[in-house]
Design an enzyme around this catalytic site. Structure first.
Site, PDB file in Angstrom:
ATOM      1  N   ARG A 224       0.920  -1.299   0.002  1.00  9.37           N
ATOM      2  CA  ARG A 224       0.015   0.028   0.000  1.00  9.37           C
ATOM      3  C   ARG A 224       0.914   1.317   0.098  1.00  9.37           C
ATOM      4  NH1 ARG A 224      -3.494  -2.941  -1.409  1.00  9.37           N
ATOM      5  NH2 ARG A 224      -5.343  -3.184  -0.283  1.00  9.37           N
ATOM      6  N   HIS A 272      -0.872  -0.545 -10.011  1.00  9.39           N
ATOM      7  CA  HIS A 272      -1.534  -1.527  -8.760  1.00  9.39           C
ATOM      8  C   HIS A 272      -1.761  -2.640  -9.343  1.00  9.39           C
ATOM      9  CE1 HIS A 272      -3.840  -1.322  -4.723  1.00  9.39           C
ATOM     10  NE2 HIS A 272      -3.634  -2.697  -5.031  1.00  9.39           N
TER      11      HIS A 272
HETATM   12  N1  LIG Z   1      -0.472  -4.536  -5.113  1.00  6.54           N
HETATM   13  C1  LIG Z   1      -1.402  -5.330  -5.032  1.00  6.54           C
HETATM   14  O1  LIG Z   1      -1.864  -5.602  -5.841  1.00  6.54           O
HETATM   15  C2  LIG Z   1      -1.774  -6.205  -3.777  1.00  6.54           C
HETATM   16  C3  LIG Z   1      -2.408  -7.254  -3.798  1.00  6.54           C
HETATM   17  C4  LIG Z   1      -3.026  -7.942  -2.729  1.00  6.54           C
HETATM   18  C5  LIG Z   1      -2.459  -7.404  -1.319  1.00  6.54           C
HETATM   19  N2  LIG Z   1      -2.035  -6.317  -1.506  1.00  6.54           N
HETATM   20  C6  LIG Z   1      -1.514  -5.592   0.030  1.00  6.54           C
HETATM   21  O2  LIG Z   1      -0.695  -6.821   0.698  1.00  6.54           O
HETATM   22  C7  LIG Z   1      -0.751  -6.881   1.994  1.00  6.54           C
HETATM   23  C8  LIG Z   1      -0.509  -8.042   2.813  1.00  6.54           C
HETATM   24  O3  LIG Z   1      -1.329  -9.017   2.493  1.00  6.54           O
HETATM   25  P1  LIG Z   1      -1.518 -10.396   3.195  1.00  6.54           P
HETATM   26  O4  LIG Z   1      -2.346 -11.137   2.590  1.00  6.54           O
HETATM   27  O5  LIG Z   1       0.137 -11.042   2.970  1.00  6.54           O
HETATM   28  O6  LIG Z   1      -1.706  -9.901   4.782  1.00  6.54           O
HETATM   29  P2  LIG Z   1      -1.737 -10.840   5.917  1.00  6.54           P
HETATM   30  O7  LIG Z   1      -1.757 -12.229   5.725  1.00  6.54           O
HETATM   31  O8  LIG Z   1      -2.866 -10.105   6.909  1.00  6.54           O
HETATM   32  O9  LIG Z   1      -0.292 -10.457   6.751  1.00  6.54           O
HETATM   33  C9  LIG Z   1       0.070  -9.348   7.029  1.00  6.54           C
HETATM   34  C10 LIG Z   1       1.582  -9.447   7.602  1.00  6.54           C
HETATM   35  O10 LIG Z   1       1.958  -8.173   8.148  1.00  6.54           O
HETATM   36  C11 LIG Z   1       2.483  -8.278   9.593  1.00  6.54           C
HETATM   37  N3  LIG Z   1       2.266  -6.894  10.137  1.00  6.54           N
HETATM   38  C12 LIG Z   1       0.886  -6.291  10.320  1.00  6.54           C
HETATM   39  N4  LIG Z   1       1.018  -5.441  10.773  1.00  6.54           N
HETATM   40  C13 LIG Z   1       2.290  -5.156  11.731  1.00  6.54           C
HETATM   41  C14 LIG Z   1       3.010  -4.295  12.319  1.00  6.54           C
HETATM   42  N5  LIG Z   1       2.601  -3.361  12.835  1.00  6.54           N
HETATM   43  N6  LIG Z   1       4.151  -4.722  12.532  1.00  6.54           N
HETATM   44  C15 LIG Z   1       5.156  -5.663  11.938  1.00  6.54           C
HETATM   45  N7  LIG Z   1       4.287  -6.663  10.936  1.00  6.54           N
HETATM   46  C16 LIG Z   1       2.905  -6.588  10.752  1.00  6.54           C
HETATM   47  C17 LIG Z   1       1.552  -9.484   9.912  1.00  6.54           C
HETATM   48  O11 LIG Z   1       2.322  -9.877  11.105  1.00  6.54           O
HETATM   49  P3  LIG Z   1       1.813 -11.077  12.017  1.00  6.54           P
HETATM   50  O12 LIG Z   1       2.057 -12.426  11.201  1.00  6.54           O
HETATM   51  O13 LIG Z   1       2.478 -11.199  13.262  1.00  6.54           O
HETATM   52  O14 LIG Z   1       0.333 -11.084  12.080  1.00  6.54           O
HETATM   53  C18 LIG Z   1       1.710 -10.455   8.891  1.00  6.54           C
HETATM   54  O15 LIG Z   1       2.848 -11.190   8.859  1.00  6.54           O
HETATM   55  C19 LIG Z   1      -2.438  -6.410   2.202  1.00  6.54           C
HETATM   56  O16 LIG Z   1      -2.917  -5.941   3.202  1.00  6.54           O
HETATM   57  C20 LIG Z   1      -2.755  -5.570   0.954  1.00  6.54           C
HETATM   58  O17 LIG Z   1      -2.457  -4.266   1.475  1.00  6.54           O
HETATM   59  C21 LIG Z   1      -1.454  -5.580  -2.494  1.00  6.54           C
END
Ligand SMILES: NC(=O)c1ccc[n+]([C@@H]2O[C@H](COP(=O)([O-])OP(=O)(O)OC[C@H]3O[C@@H](n4cnc5c(N)ncnc54)[C@H](OP(=O)(O)O)[C@@H]3O)[C@@H](O)[C@H]2O)c1
Length: 309
Positions: A224, A272
C-alpha cells in the site's frame, strides 16, 4: 435473503456470473437493484463508499474482494459486531511473488545500472554477486509475504523477514516487532514491503527508518502506498540513500500525472497490478464461507479489527 455486490471495478459482471455458478440459490443484487435493505444478509465488497454497509440492518458478514481491508475499515459507520472476512491468497500469492522476484532480480542483476549504461552506449561489465551474498528482506510475513520469502530462499537469496508476532520460517531469518525492526532493516539491500495498511503501519517507512537501510538499498512496495512517506522516499532517492524503487502502490491512485514519481529516473511505476484477485477462486472461497454460516457455523479467518488486518 440476498447478497449485495458492491464493487466499483469494471469486473462486477464477472463476479456476478461466478457467484451465480457457486451459489445459484442466493440472489445477488447491487445497490441499484437491491430493494429492501433488510433483505441483505451478506455483502461482498471492494472499496465501498463509507456509509453503505451501515445501512443494512440484517447483515451477517462482510466479504472483502481482496487481501487489504484498509478500504473497509476507514468507514466510521461500519456496524461494530459484523465479521469481516477477507480473501486469503485467491490466486494472489503467485502473482505477488512474481512481482517481488522481478524487483529482486532487477536490482540483484543490476538491470537498473545497465539501463543507464545503455543510454550512454557504455559497454561496462559489473561483477555478478551470488544470490547467497545478497540480503533481501520481506516486511510482513502473512499469506503473501511468507510466499515471497519462501520462494526467494528457494532461489538461494539471503532472506530475512519481519512481522508483528514471532515467526519461524525455513531458511528465513525472522525478526519481529518494534524491537526487531532496526536490526531487520539494516540488513536489507533489497526491501520488499508486504504489510497491510493499519494505524500502526501508516507512514512506517519514513526518513528515520529508511536511514536504517544499507546505503544504496532498493525498495519494492507492492502493498500500500501510505506505508511509505512519499516525500521521504523521494529525498532518499535524490540523496542517493536509495538506489531505486519499484512501486505498484501510491498515496493517491491513479497516480496523478504531475506526481514526480512518474518521471523519476530511479523509479519504476506500475498501476497497482502486482496481484489481481482471481474471480473464480475468490467466488469459491466466499461461497464456502457463506455455506458454512448458513449451516450455523462461524466464518473462518476474520479480520481482527483492533489490529486492522
Ligand atoms: N499491490 C497489490 O496488487 C496487492 C494485492 C494484494 C494485497 N496487497 C497488500 O498486501 C498486504 C498484505 O497481504 P497479506 O495477505 O499477506 O496480509 P496478511 O496475511 O494479513 O499478513 C500481514 C503481515 O503483516 C504483518 N504485520 C501487520 N502489522 C504489522 C506491524 N504493525 N508490525 C509488523 N508486522 C505487521 C503481520 O504480522 P503477523 O504475522 O505477526 O500477524 C503479517 O505477517 C495486504 O494488506 C494488501 O494491502 C497488495
Amino acid at each position: 435473503l440476498s447478497i449485495l455486490l458492491y464493487n466499483k471495478l469494471d469486473n462486477a459482471d464477472r463476479w456476478r456470473a461466478a457467484f451465480q455458478e457457486v451459489l445459484p440459490d442466493l440472489p445477488m443484487v447491487t445497490r441499484e437493484t437491491m430493494g429492501e435493505p433488510g433483505e441483505i444478509r451478506y455483502a461482498v465488497v471492494w472499496q465501498p463508499e463509507p456509509g453503505v454497509l451501515g445501512e443494512l440492518p440484517n447483515l451477517r458478514a462482510i466479504f472483502n474482494l481482496g487481501a487489504g481491508v484498509d478500504g473497509i475499515l476507514r468507514d466510521a459507520s461500519l456496524p461494530a459486531d459484523i465479521p469481516i472476512v477477507r480473501l486469503r491468497d485467491a490466486g494472489m500469492a503467485t502473482q505477488i511473488t512474481e512481482y517481488a522476484l522481478y524487483g529482486t532480480l532487477h536490482y540483484h542483476r543490476d538491470f537498473d545500472r545497465y539501463a543507464g549504461f545503455q543510454r550512454a552506449a557504455d559497454w561496462t561489465e559489473l561483477p555478478n554477486r551470488r544470490a547467497g551474498d545478497r540480503p533481501v528482506g520481506v516486511m510482513g510475513l502473512g499469506v503473501l509475504g511468507a510466499d515471497v520469502a519462501a520462494k526467494l530462499a528457494m532461489l538461494g537469496f539471503d532472506v530475512s523477514g519481519w512481522s508483528r508476532s514471532p515467526k519461524t520460517l525455513p531458511d528465513v531469518s525472522c525478526f519481529h516487532g518494534d524491537d526487531g525492526v532496526q536490526a531487520f532493516l539494516s540488513r536489507c539491500e533489497i526491501l520488499i514491503v508486504a504489510l497491510p495498511l493499519t494505524d500502526d503501519t501508516r507512514g512506517f517507512l519514513d526518513a528515520r527508518r529508511i536511514a536504517w537501510l544499507p546505503d544504496g538499498a532498493a525498495l519494492v512496495n507492492l502493498a500500500r502506498g501510505p506505508l511509505v512517506v512519499e516525500a521521504d522516499l523521494l529525498a532518499a532517492l535524490e540523496g542517493g540513500k536509495l538506489r531505486g524503487a519499484l512501486l505498484d502502490v501510491f498515496n493517491e491512485e491513479p497516480l496523478p500525472a504531475d506526481n514526480p514519481l512518474w518521471r523519476h529516473p530511479k523509479v519504476i511505476v506500475t498501476p497497482h497490478i502486482a496481484a489481481q484477485t482471481r474471480v473464480r477462486e475468490g467466488a469459491a472461497q466466499i461461497a464456502a464461507e457463506i455455506r458454512r454460516m448458513e449451516e450455523g457455523g462461524a466464518p473462518s479467518q476474520t479480520v481482527d479489527r483492533s489490529l486492522g488486518y
